[in-house]
Design a protein around this motif. Structure first.
Motif, PDB file in Angstrom:
ATOM      1  N   ALA A  87       0.831  -1.213   0.000  1.00 27.69           N
ATOM      2  CA  ALA A  87       0.000   0.000   0.000  1.00 27.69           C
ATOM      3  C   ALA A  87       0.865   1.263   0.000  1.00 27.69           C
ATOM      4  CB  ALA A  87      -0.934  -0.012   1.214  1.00 27.69           C
ATOM      5  N   LEU A  88       2.059   1.173   0.572  1.00 23.62           N
ATOM      6  CA  LEU A  88       2.954   2.346   0.634  1.00 23.62           C
ATOM      7  C   LEU A  88       3.679   2.594  -0.691  1.00 23.62           C
ATOM      8  CD1 LEU A  88       4.554   1.687   4.158  1.00 23.62           C
ATOM      9  CD2 LEU A  88       3.236   3.732   3.533  1.00 23.62           C
ATOM     10  N   LYS A  89       3.641   1.581  -1.549  1.00 23.63           N
ATOM     11  CA  LYS A  89       4.294   1.669  -2.878  1.00 23.63           C
ATOM     12  C   LYS A  89       5.745   2.122  -2.774  1.00 23.63           C
ATOM     13  CE  LYS A  89       0.141   1.796  -5.550  1.00 23.63           C
ATOM     14  NZ  LYS A  89      -0.966   1.971  -4.612  1.00 23.63           N
ATOM     15  N   GLU A  90       6.147   3.086  -3.594  1.00 23.29           N
ATOM     16  CA  GLU A  90       7.580   3.443  -3.671  1.00 23.29           C
ATOM     17  C   GLU A  90       8.079   4.152  -2.413  1.00 23.29           C
ATOM     18  OE1 GLU A  90       5.173   4.823  -5.412  1.00 23.29           O
ATOM     19  OE2 GLU A  90       5.464   7.002  -5.571  1.00 23.29           O
ATOM     20  N   TYR A  91       7.167   4.499  -1.505  1.00 19.41           N
ATOM     21  CA  TYR A  91       7.602   5.167  -0.277  1.00 19.41           C
ATOM     22  C   TYR A  91       8.217   4.184   0.719  1.00 19.41           C
ATOM     23  CZ  TYR A  91       5.240   9.262  -2.013  1.00 19.41           C
ATOM     24  OH  TYR A  91       4.874  10.325  -2.782  1.00 19.41           O
ATOM     25  N   ALA A  92       7.949   2.887   0.510  1.00 18.68           N
ATOM     26  CA  ALA A  92       8.470   1.885   1.448  1.00 18.68           C
ATOM     27  C   ALA A  92       9.681   1.176   0.874  1.00 18.68           C
ATOM     28  CB  ALA A  92       7.391   0.848   1.754  1.00 18.68           C
ATOM     29  N   TYR A  93      10.579   0.738   1.744  1.00 19.15           N
ATOM     30  CA  TYR A  93      11.605  -0.203   1.318  1.00 19.15           C
ATOM     31  C   TYR A  93      10.847  -1.483   0.971  1.00 19.15           C
ATOM     32  CZ  TYR A  93      15.965  -2.631   0.957  1.00 19.15           C
ATOM     33  OH  TYR A  93      17.022  -3.341   0.459  1.00 19.15           O
ATOM     34  N   PRO A  94      11.161  -2.100  -0.195  1.00 19.88           N
ATOM     35  CA  PRO A  94      10.260  -3.155  -0.700  1.00 19.88           C
ATOM     36  C   PRO A  94      10.235  -4.479   0.050  1.00 19.88           C
ATOM     37  CG  PRO A  94      12.136  -2.830  -2.163  1.00 19.88           C
ATOM     38  CD  PRO A  94      12.204  -1.738  -1.155  1.00 19.88           C
ATOM     39  N   ARG A  95      11.033  -4.645   1.076  1.00 21.99           N
ATOM     40  CA  ARG A  95      11.105  -5.939   1.741  1.00 21.99           C
ATOM     41  C   ARG A  95      10.787  -5.809   3.235  1.00 21.99           C
ATOM     42  NH1 ARG A  95      14.819 -10.465   0.061  1.00 21.99           N
ATOM     43  NH2 ARG A  95      14.983 -11.597   2.025  1.00 21.99           N
ATOM     44  N   VAL A  96      10.110  -6.792   3.793  1.00 22.45           N
ATOM     45  CA  VAL A  96       9.809  -6.803   5.232  1.00 22.45           C
ATOM     46  C   VAL A  96      11.108  -7.092   5.997  1.00 22.45           C
ATOM     47  CG1 VAL A  96       8.546  -7.988   7.081  1.00 22.45           C
ATOM     48  CG2 VAL A  96       7.466  -7.664   4.833  1.00 22.45           C
ATOM     49  N   ALA A  97      11.483  -6.213   6.916  1.00 21.29           N
ATOM     50  CA  ALA A  97      12.687  -6.455   7.723  1.00 21.29           C
ATOM     51  C   ALA A  97      12.408  -7.601   8.692  1.00 21.29           C
ATOM     52  CB  ALA A  97      13.077  -5.188   8.483  1.00 21.29           C
ATOM     53  N   PHE A 106      17.864  -1.263   6.026  1.00 16.81           N
ATOM     54  CA  PHE A 106      16.864  -0.797   5.062  1.00 16.81           C
ATOM     55  C   PHE A 106      16.612   0.706   5.256  1.00 16.81           C
ATOM     56  CE2 PHE A 106      14.558  -5.221   4.769  1.00 16.81           C
ATOM     57  CZ  PHE A 106      15.698  -5.768   4.215  1.00 16.81           C
ATOM     58  N   GLY A 107      16.771   1.167   6.489  1.00 23.56           N
ATOM     59  CA  GLY A 107      16.538   2.576   6.792  1.00 23.56           C
ATOM     60  C   GLY A 107      17.512   3.511   6.087  1.00 23.56           C
ATOM     61  N   VAL A 108      18.678   2.981   5.722  1.00 21.51           N
ATOM     62  CA  VAL A 108      19.674   3.795   5.029  1.00 21.51           C
ATOM     63  C   VAL A 108      19.104   4.305   3.698  1.00 21.51           C
ATOM     64  CG1 VAL A 108      21.990   3.770   3.989  1.00 21.51           C
ATOM     65  CG2 VAL A 108      21.578   2.593   6.159  1.00 21.51           C
ATOM     66  N   SER A 109      18.136   3.592   3.146  1.00 22.36           N
ATOM     67  CA  SER A 109      17.507   4.005   1.882  1.00 22.36           C
ATOM     68  C   SER A 109      16.713   5.300   2.034  1.00 22.36           C
ATOM     69  CB  SER A 109      16.558   2.905   1.383  1.00 22.36           C
ATOM     70  OG  SER A 109      15.433   2.820   2.269  1.00 22.36           O
ATOM     71  N   GLY A 110      16.397   5.661   3.296  1.00 18.77           N
ATOM     72  CA  GLY A 110      15.575   6.851   3.532  1.00 18.77           C
ATOM     73  C   GLY A 110      14.092   6.582   3.354  1.00 18.77           C
ATOM     74  N   ARG A 111      13.733   5.363   2.944  1.00 17.46           N
ATOM     75  CA  ARG A 111      12.305   5.045   2.763  1.00 17.46           C
ATOM     76  C   ARG A 111      11.701   4.561   4.082  1.00 17.46           C
ATOM     77  NH1 ARG A 111      11.541   2.159  -3.084  1.00 17.46           N
ATOM     78  NH2 ARG A 111      13.346   3.088  -4.126  1.00 17.46           N
ATOM     79  N   ILE A 112      10.382   4.419   4.076  1.00 16.55           N
ATOM     80  CA  ILE A 112       9.691   3.875   5.251  1.00 16.55           C
ATOM     81  C   ILE A 112      10.046   2.394   5.352  1.00 16.55           C
ATOM     82  CG2 ILE A 112       7.419   3.391   6.270  1.00 16.55           C
ATOM     83  CD1 ILE A 112       6.341   5.825   4.634  1.00 16.55           C
ATOM     84  N   VAL A 113      10.459   1.969   6.541  1.00 13.10           N
ATOM     85  CA  VAL A 113      10.820   0.567   6.770  1.00 13.10           C
ATOM     86  C   VAL A 113       9.678  -0.100   7.523  1.00 13.10           C
ATOM     87  CG1 VAL A 113      12.449  -0.975   7.925  1.00 13.10           C
ATOM     88  CG2 VAL A 113      13.287   1.123   6.818  1.00 13.10           C
ATOM     89  N   VAL A 114       9.315  -1.309   7.105  1.00 12.85           N
ATOM     90  CA  VAL A 114       8.198  -2.009   7.747  1.00 12.85           C
ATOM     91  C   VAL A 114       8.656  -3.383   8.222  1.00 12.85           C
ATOM     92  CG1 VAL A 114       5.793  -2.767   7.498  1.00 12.85           C
ATOM     93  CG2 VAL A 114       6.624  -0.829   6.139  1.00 12.85           C
ATOM     94  N   MET A 115       8.284  -3.731   9.441  1.00  8.35           N
ATOM     95  CA  MET A 115       8.560  -5.081   9.937  1.00  8.35           C
ATOM     96  C   MET A 115       7.412  -5.608  10.791  1.00  8.35           C
ATOM     97  SD  MET A 115      11.663  -4.481  12.709  1.00  8.35           S
ATOM     98  CE  MET A 115      11.966  -6.228  12.987  1.00  8.35           C
ATOM     99  N   GLY A 116       7.415  -6.913  11.037  1.00  3.01           N
ATOM    100  CA  GLY A 116       6.422  -7.536  11.906  1.00  3.01           C
ATOM    101  C   GLY A 116       7.130  -8.094  13.131  1.00  3.01           C
ATOM    102  N   GLY A 117       6.808  -9.333  13.487  1.00  2.00           N
ATOM    103  CA  GLY A 117       7.408  -9.961  14.659  1.00  2.00           C
ATOM    104  C   GLY A 117       8.818 -10.451  14.386  1.00  2.00           C
ATOM    105  N   VAL A 118       9.500 -10.880  15.441  1.00  2.00           N
ATOM    106  CA  VAL A 118      10.903 -11.290  15.329  1.00  2.00           C
ATOM    107  C   VAL A 118      11.155 -12.667  15.942  1.00  2.00           C
ATOM    108  CG1 VAL A 118      13.251 -10.720  16.023  1.00  2.00           C
ATOM    109  CG2 VAL A 118      11.748  -8.911  15.243  1.00  2.00           C
ATOM    110  N   ILE A 119      10.823 -12.822  17.229  1.00  5.62           N
ATOM    111  CA  ILE A 119      11.079 -14.098  17.911  1.00  5.62           C
ATOM    112  C   ILE A 119       9.887 -14.466  18.798  1.00  5.62           C
ATOM    113  CG2 ILE A 119      13.624 -14.184  18.013  1.00  5.62           C
ATOM    114  CD1 ILE A 119      13.227 -12.828  20.865  1.00  5.62           C
ATOM    115  N   PRO A 120       9.692 -15.781  19.058  1.00  2.00           N
ATOM    116  CA  PRO A 120       8.584 -16.213  19.910  1.00  2.00           C
ATOM    117  C   PRO A 120       8.681 -15.645  21.326  1.00  2.00           C
ATOM    118  CG  PRO A 120       9.470 -18.078  18.711  1.00  2.00           C
ATOM    119  CD  PRO A 120      10.425 -16.930  18.480  1.00  2.00           C
TER     120      PRO A 120
END
Ligand code: UTP
Length: 238
Positions: A87-97, A106-120
């Protein structure tokens, strides 16, 4: 990373994707893009919402243990994260961190970075608090389906009072008290509260049922939620 103001915005699954049919992906994308355009580096952490709960229900049905159920919950948060990236299109870094370090990269790109969970063993609240620490963010904003943190569950206790501000220790005490009651669902998880206590990075809880309230705080300085922290947050963010 640049010297821009950085902020972690936790968008609860319950307000981003209450269900797949009633998602609010476009509204959230527009809101996050406006904050990005205001010159703030955004790290968005996405929760699992109702769909995660349904998958975890299916895990229970088949007798799966908690840690493996969590792994499935994490997958759902990452699907929601991928949807938000779409939904963020080119404003987001294209991969889920998938890790904090990757989010920073990914933040070095200057784009919005998106992630979900990491560990149980935790929720995305904990992810957000740790990511705020790792990225040197000035605040972690928790957008969830309540308008702040209360002294008790306002649905059950008519005397429940909303906090304007509270210390991390007060939040930890509140969570420990609540955990005695089975089935209680605290606004913020204990791991997140402990991380905030050590990092000194405040948490701002804002009602995520109205995405506009995020812009009101971050861009216009109008804030009506709860701040957890020893240091004040100065909205608007600069
Ligand atoms: P959420 O963060 O959406 O949890 O992650 P939640 O408690 O359902 O959300 P809110 O705060 O009430 O909106 C969904 C599930 O994914 C797993 C957990 O099982 C969690 O319940 N999860 C998530 C993890 O195991 N580790 C993580 O780092 C994140």
């Amino acid at each position: 990373m640049s010297s821009m103001t950085r902020v972690v915005i936790a968008v609860g699954g319950s307000v981003l994707v209450p269900s797949l049919e009633a998602h609010r992906l476009k509204e959230w994308a527009e809101t996050l893009i406006r904050i990005h355009k205001a010159g703030i580096q955004v790290f968005a952490v996405v929760g699992g919402g109702g769909e995660a709960r349904r998958y975890i229900g299916a895990c229970r049905d088949i007798g799966l243990d908690e840690a493996n159920s969590d792994e499935i919950g994490i997958m759902v948060t990452r699907i929601n994260a991928a949807l938000l990236i779409g939904a963020l299109k080119e404003y987001a870094y294209p991969r889920v961190a998938e890790s904090y370090l990757q989010a920073k990269e990914f933040g070095v790109s200057g784009r919005i970075v998106v992630m979900g969970g990491v560990i149980p063993g935790q929720t995305t609240d904990a992810v957000s608090a740790a990511l705020a620490e790792e990225t040197g963010s000035s605040v972690m904003i928790n957008m969830t389906a309540v308008d702040g943190i209360y002294s008790a569950d306002p649905k059950k206790d008519p005397n429940a009072k909303k906090f304007d501000t509270m210390t991390p220790q007060q939040l930890i005490d509140l969570i420990m008290k609540e955990r005695m009651n089975a089935g209680s669902n605290m606004v913020i998880d204990l791991v997140a509260a402990k991380v905030t206590e050590r990092s000194g990075i405040p948490i701002a809880v804002i009602d995520g049922r109205n995405p506009k309230l995020l812009e009101d705080a971050v861009i216009d300085g109008k804030f009506n939620g709860t701040i957890v922290g020893e240091t004040a947050v100065s909205f608007p963010l600069k």
